[in-house]
Design a protein around this motif. Structure first.
Motif, short mmCIF file in Angstrom:
data_model
loop_
_atom_site.label_atom_id
_atom_site.label_comp_id
_atom_site.label_asym_id
_atom_site.label_seq_id
_atom_site.Cartn_x
_atom_site.Cartn_y
_atom_site.Cartn_z
N LEU A 55 0.83 -1.21 0.00
CA LEU A 55 0.00 0.00 0.00
C LEU A 55 0.86 1.25 0.00
N THR A 56 1.96 1.23 0.78
CA THR A 56 2.82 2.41 0.88
C THR A 56 3.57 2.64 -0.43
N PHE B 46 2.70 1.59 -3.55
CA PHE B 46 1.94 1.75 -4.80
C PHE B 46 0.72 2.66 -4.68
N THR B 47 0.34 3.07 -3.48
CA THR B 47 -0.79 3.97 -3.36
C THR B 47 -0.40 5.15 -2.46
N ARG B 48 -1.33 6.06 -2.29
CA ARG B 48 -1.08 7.18 -1.38
C ARG B 48 -1.56 6.86 0.02
N TYR B 49 -1.99 5.62 0.26
CA TYR B 49 -2.62 5.30 1.53
C TYR B 49 -1.79 4.33 2.35
N GLY B 50 -0.50 4.61 2.49
CA GLY B 50 0.34 3.79 3.36
C GLY B 50 -0.18 3.91 4.78
N ARG C 116 10.10 4.77 -1.88
CA ARG C 116 9.33 3.74 -2.59
C ARG C 116 10.20 2.52 -2.88
N GLN D 28 10.45 0.46 0.14
CA GLN D 28 9.20 -0.24 0.43
C GLN D 28 9.07 -1.49 -0.43
#
Lengths: 141, 162
Positions: free
Chosen positions: A39-40, A42-46, A73, A76
Motif C-alpha cells: 500500500l505504501t 503503490f498507493t497514497r494510503y500507506g 518507494r 518499500q
C-alpha cells in the motif's frame, strides 16, 4: 516531497512488527506487513504514513527536512519482497526461510529508524554492479 | 509404571519424569525462543553497523590512483557518484555545488553511477553518495562515503593539500 520524519516513524513501527514476527513465528503478521509495504509503495494510503500524518505530525514542529519519494518507494518494494518471502516461509512450514527473511527486514527497518539508513543508496548500486557483471565482461571482449 | 499411563491428576502432581507432559520444545507461551534470539542478535549487529557507519561516514580516506577523464584538468575536482534511489545524494550534491561555486579552483561533477559502471568497478565504488577528491593533476587523493555537508566538503578538499 515527503517530510523525512514520516518514513522514520514508519520504519520504527516496522521494526516492532518484525520483532513480533520473529518472536511468534507468525507468517500472517508478515503477510499483513507485506500488505502495508505494498500500500505504501503503490498507493497514497500507506497505513503507517496515514498514522503519522493524522496523529504524530500535528504534535511535532514543521518539518525540517524533506526527501524525494523515489528512494522511499524503492525501500518499500525491497521490504515487500522480504516480507512476502518471510510469510511464504512461515506459512509453508519452511520456517528457516521465514527467520532469514524477517532478520534482513528487521535489520533494514531498524537501521532506517535509528540511523536514517538509506537502503537504495546501499543496495541499488551493488545490485546493478552484480547484475551487469556478465554483460560488461562480454562487452569488453 | 509404564510411560503414558498417568491420570490427569498424576500428571499435575507427579514428579515422575515419565508422567510429565512432553515439554513443548523451544516455545514459551507461544513465543519462539529461536526467533527472539535471532531478533536480538540482528538488532545488536545492526546497531554496531549503524554506529560504525556514523563514525566513518563523511571522513576522507586516502586512496591512490589516477583518472584521466571525469575530472576538470587544472582544478580540484569533486567527482560525485549518485544513484536514482538515494536521498542523501541530493544533500551532498547541494553542498559540493555550493563549495565549487564559491571556491576558486574547485569543480564539482555529479554522475549517475549506473551510467558509469566500469568506472564504478575500477574505483571500487560500493554505494552512493561517494565522492572522489581529484587533484588538478588527475591524481585521486581521497574518497568520502555518505552524505556530506558544507563543512565536510571543505575538509575533504583539504586532503589535496595535505
Amino acid at each position: 516531497m515527503l517530510d523525512s520524519r514520516g518514513p522514520r516513524f514508519a520504519a520504527a513501527i516496522t521494526t516492532v512488527v518484525f520483532i513480533l514476527v520473529l518472536a511468534f513465528g507468525s507468517g500472517w503478521l508478515a503477510l499483513a506487513q507485506a500488505a502495508v509495504f505494498a500500500l505504501t509503495a503503490f498507493t497514497r494510503y500507506g497505513p503507517y504514513s496515514l498514522l503519522y500524518k493524522r496523529f504524530v505530525a500535528p504534535r511535532l514542529g514543521p518539518p525540517g527536512q524533506f526527501e524525494a519519494p523515489q528512494p522511499v518507494r524503492f525501500a518499500q518494494i525491497v521490504g515487500l519482497v522480504f516480507a512476502l518471502l518471510c510469510a511464504i516461509g512461515y506459512l509453508s512450514g519452511a520456517s528457516l526461510l521465514g527467520v532469514i527473511a524477517a532478520g534482513f527486514a528487521l535489520a533494514a527497518a531498524f537501521l532506517n529508524a535509528a540511523f536514517g539508513f538509506c537502503l537504495g543508496c546501499e543496495v541499488y548500486l551493488l545490485a546493478r554492479r552484480v547484475l551487469t557483471r556478465g554483460q560488461s565482461t562480454a562487452g569488453g571482449q | 509404571m509404564p510411560p503414558g499411563s498417568c491420570s490427569p491428576k498424576m500428571l499435575r502432581k507427579s514428579k515422575n519424569p515419565t508422567c510429565r507432559p512432553a515439554p513443548e520444545r523451544d516455545t514459551l507461551e507461544g513465543v519462539e525462543l529461536t526467533g527472539l534470539l535471532v531478533a536480538m542478535i540482528v538488532l545488536l549487529a545492526a546497531a554496531a553497523f549503524g554506529a560504525y557507519r556514523k563514525a566513518t561516514d563523511g571522513k576522507v580516506r586516502s586512496v591512490s590512483g589516477s583518472i584521466n577523464r571525469l575530472h576538470v584538468p587544472g582544478k580540484i575536482t569533486l567527482l560525485q557518484f549518485s544513484s536514482a534511489f538515494c536521498a542523501p545524494c541530493r544533500a551532498t550534491r547541494a553542498a559540493c555545488a555550493e563549495v565549487a561555486r564559491t571556491t576558486p579552483g574547485v569543480a564539482h561533477l555529479d554522475i549517475d553511477a549506473e551510467s558509469q559502471l566500469d568506472t564504478v568497478r575500477a574505483m571500487g565504488i560500493r554505494r552512493t553518495p561517494t565522492v572522489l577528491i581529484i587533484a588538478p593533476s588527475g591524481e585521486i587523493v581521497g574518497r568520502v562515503e555518505g552524505a556530506l555537508n558544507l563543512a565536510q566538503v571543505r575538509t575533504a578538499i583539504g586532503a589535496v593539500h595535505a
